[in-house]
Design an enzyme around this catalytic site. Sequence first.
Site, PDB file in Angstrom:
ATOM      1  N   ASN A   1       0.866  -1.294  -0.016  1.00 39.83           N
ATOM      2  CA  ASN A   1       0.068   0.049   0.126  1.00 39.83           C
ATOM      3  C   ASN A   1       0.789   1.362   0.014  1.00 39.83           C
ATOM      4  O   ASN A   1       1.886   1.297   0.604  1.00 39.83           O
ATOM      5  CB  ASN A   1      -1.114   0.139   1.074  1.00 39.83           C
ATOM      6  CG  ASN A   1      -0.546  -0.271   2.499  1.00 39.83           C
ATOM      7  OD1 ASN A   1       0.592  -0.813   2.542  1.00 39.83           O
ATOM      8  ND2 ASN A   1      -1.175   0.284   3.511  1.00 39.83           N
TER       9      ASN A   1
ATOM     10  N   GLU B   1       0.284   5.262   0.739  1.00 39.86           N
ATOM     11  CA  GLU B   1      -0.534   6.452   1.144  1.00 39.86           C
ATOM     12  C   GLU B   1      -0.035   7.565   0.741  1.00 39.86           C
ATOM     13  O   GLU B   1       1.089   7.681   0.167  1.00 39.86           O
ATOM     14  CB  GLU B   1      -0.605   6.147   2.684  1.00 39.86           C
ATOM     15  CG  GLU B   1      -1.094   4.941   3.383  1.00 39.86           C
ATOM     16  CD  GLU B   1      -1.582   4.809   4.561  1.00 39.86           C
ATOM     17  OE1 GLU B   1      -1.187   5.650   5.480  1.00 39.86           O
ATOM     18  OE2 GLU B   1      -2.048   3.822   5.011  1.00 39.86           O
TER      19      GLU B   1
ATOM     20  N   CYS C   1      -4.203   0.818  -2.314  1.00 39.45           N
ATOM     21  CA  CYS C   1      -4.213  -0.366  -1.485  1.00 39.45           C
ATOM     22  C   CYS C   1      -3.150  -1.310  -2.435  1.00 39.45           C
ATOM     23  O   CYS C   1      -2.604  -1.013  -3.191  1.00 39.45           O
ATOM     24  CB  CYS C   1      -5.534  -1.240  -1.746  1.00 39.45           C
ATOM     25  SG  CYS C   1      -6.751  -0.409  -0.534  1.00 39.45           S
TER      26      CYS C   1
ATOM     27  N   GLU D   1      -3.231  -4.457  -2.906  1.00 41.21           N
ATOM     28  CA  GLU D   1      -3.919  -5.206  -4.096  1.00 41.21           C
ATOM     29  C   GLU D   1      -3.923  -4.397  -5.337  1.00 41.21           C
ATOM     30  O   GLU D   1      -3.506  -4.999  -6.443  1.00 41.21           O
ATOM     31  CB  GLU D   1      -5.222  -5.581  -3.959  1.00 41.21           C
ATOM     32  CG  GLU D   1      -5.546  -6.533  -2.684  1.00 41.21           C
ATOM     33  CD  GLU D   1      -5.848  -5.760  -1.219  1.00 41.21           C
ATOM     34  OE1 GLU D   1      -5.242  -4.721  -1.009  1.00 41.21           O
ATOM     35  OE2 GLU D   1      -6.574  -6.299  -0.427  1.00 41.21           O
TER      36      GLU D   1
ATOM     37  N   CYS E   1     -10.351  -4.934   0.712  1.00 39.72           N
ATOM     38  CA  CYS E   1     -11.573  -3.840   0.995  1.00 39.72           C
ATOM     39  C   CYS E   1     -12.493  -3.876  -0.342  1.00 39.72           C
ATOM     40  O   CYS E   1     -12.078  -4.695  -1.225  1.00 39.72           O
ATOM     41  CB  CYS E   1     -10.965  -2.432   1.041  1.00 39.72           C
ATOM     42  SG  CYS E   1     -10.312  -1.757  -0.641  1.00 39.72           S
TER      43      CYS E   1
HETATM   44  N1  THU Z   1      -5.522  -1.811   2.747  1.00 43.19           N
HETATM   45  C1  THU Z   1      -4.952  -2.226   1.636  1.00 43.19           C
HETATM   46  O1  THU Z   1      -3.806  -2.012   1.329  1.00 43.19           O
HETATM   47  N2  THU Z   1      -5.730  -3.323   1.291  1.00 43.19           N
HETATM   48  C2  THU Z   1      -6.836  -3.527   1.833  1.00 43.19           C
HETATM   49  O2  THU Z   1      -7.397  -4.461   1.127  1.00 43.19           O
HETATM   50  C3  THU Z   1      -7.335  -2.983   2.964  1.00 43.19           C
HETATM   51  C4  THU Z   1      -6.604  -1.792   3.352  1.00 43.19           C
HETATM   52  C5  THU Z   1      -4.522  -0.502   3.267  1.00 43.19           C
HETATM   53  C6  THU Z   1      -5.054   0.955   2.847  1.00 43.19           C
HETATM   54  C7  THU Z   1      -4.382   1.779   3.981  1.00 43.19           C
HETATM   55  O3  THU Z   1      -3.089   2.219   3.199  1.00 43.19           O
HETATM   56  C8  THU Z   1      -4.405   0.776   4.868  1.00 43.19           C
HETATM   57  O4  THU Z   1      -4.511  -0.512   4.504  1.00 43.19           O
HETATM   58  C9  THU Z   1      -5.343   1.286   6.187  1.00 43.19           C
HETATM   59  O5  THU Z   1      -6.730   1.285   5.700  1.00 43.19           O
END
Ligand code: THU
Length: 137
Positions: free
Chosen positions: A49, A51, A60, A62, A93
């Site tokens: 991920n 940010e 994310c 994925e 998510c």
């Molecule tokens: N996150 C993912 O990378 N994949 C998911 O399926 C769930 C959430 C990340 C997004 C964000 O950077 C952190 O987790 C907290 O939400």
Amino acid sequence: MISEPQSTYFKKLFIAAKKVRDNAHVPYSKFKVGASILTNKNIIFSGCNVENAAYPQSQCAEASAIGSMVSSGQKNILELLVIGSGDLPCSPCGGCRQRIREFASLTIPIHICNTKGHIKTLKLSDLLPDSFGPENL
Ligand code: THU
């Protein structure tokens, strides 16, 4: 490992996702995620991920893995694994379920892991029932 599913590629997917998770850019949530994909050419792509100070621009794990796969010219996901941080399972998510749907059949296994190992394996159809996909267009 808590229990390992019957998958030839589980261990490789787990190692790849755990490794790439170390590179996660998570100054806001501090929650590192790694994802890995097995394609129909038996190649593994992974992503973490990423940010952003403008929160909605965050990506994310994925999405990173899928971006890497498509950038390499591949579009067929056979298996996917996600590993978050801590003890709880990291389930894809809602948005990522749809992202996976674009490149996978509803029967592919999705391995959901925590830091220690495997928690559960579900089919994409379990995560995204009655979905809208490319065939609908
Ligand atoms: N996150 C993912 O990378 N994949 C998911 O399926 C769930 C959430 C990340 C997004 C964000 O950077 C952190 O987790 C907290 O939400």
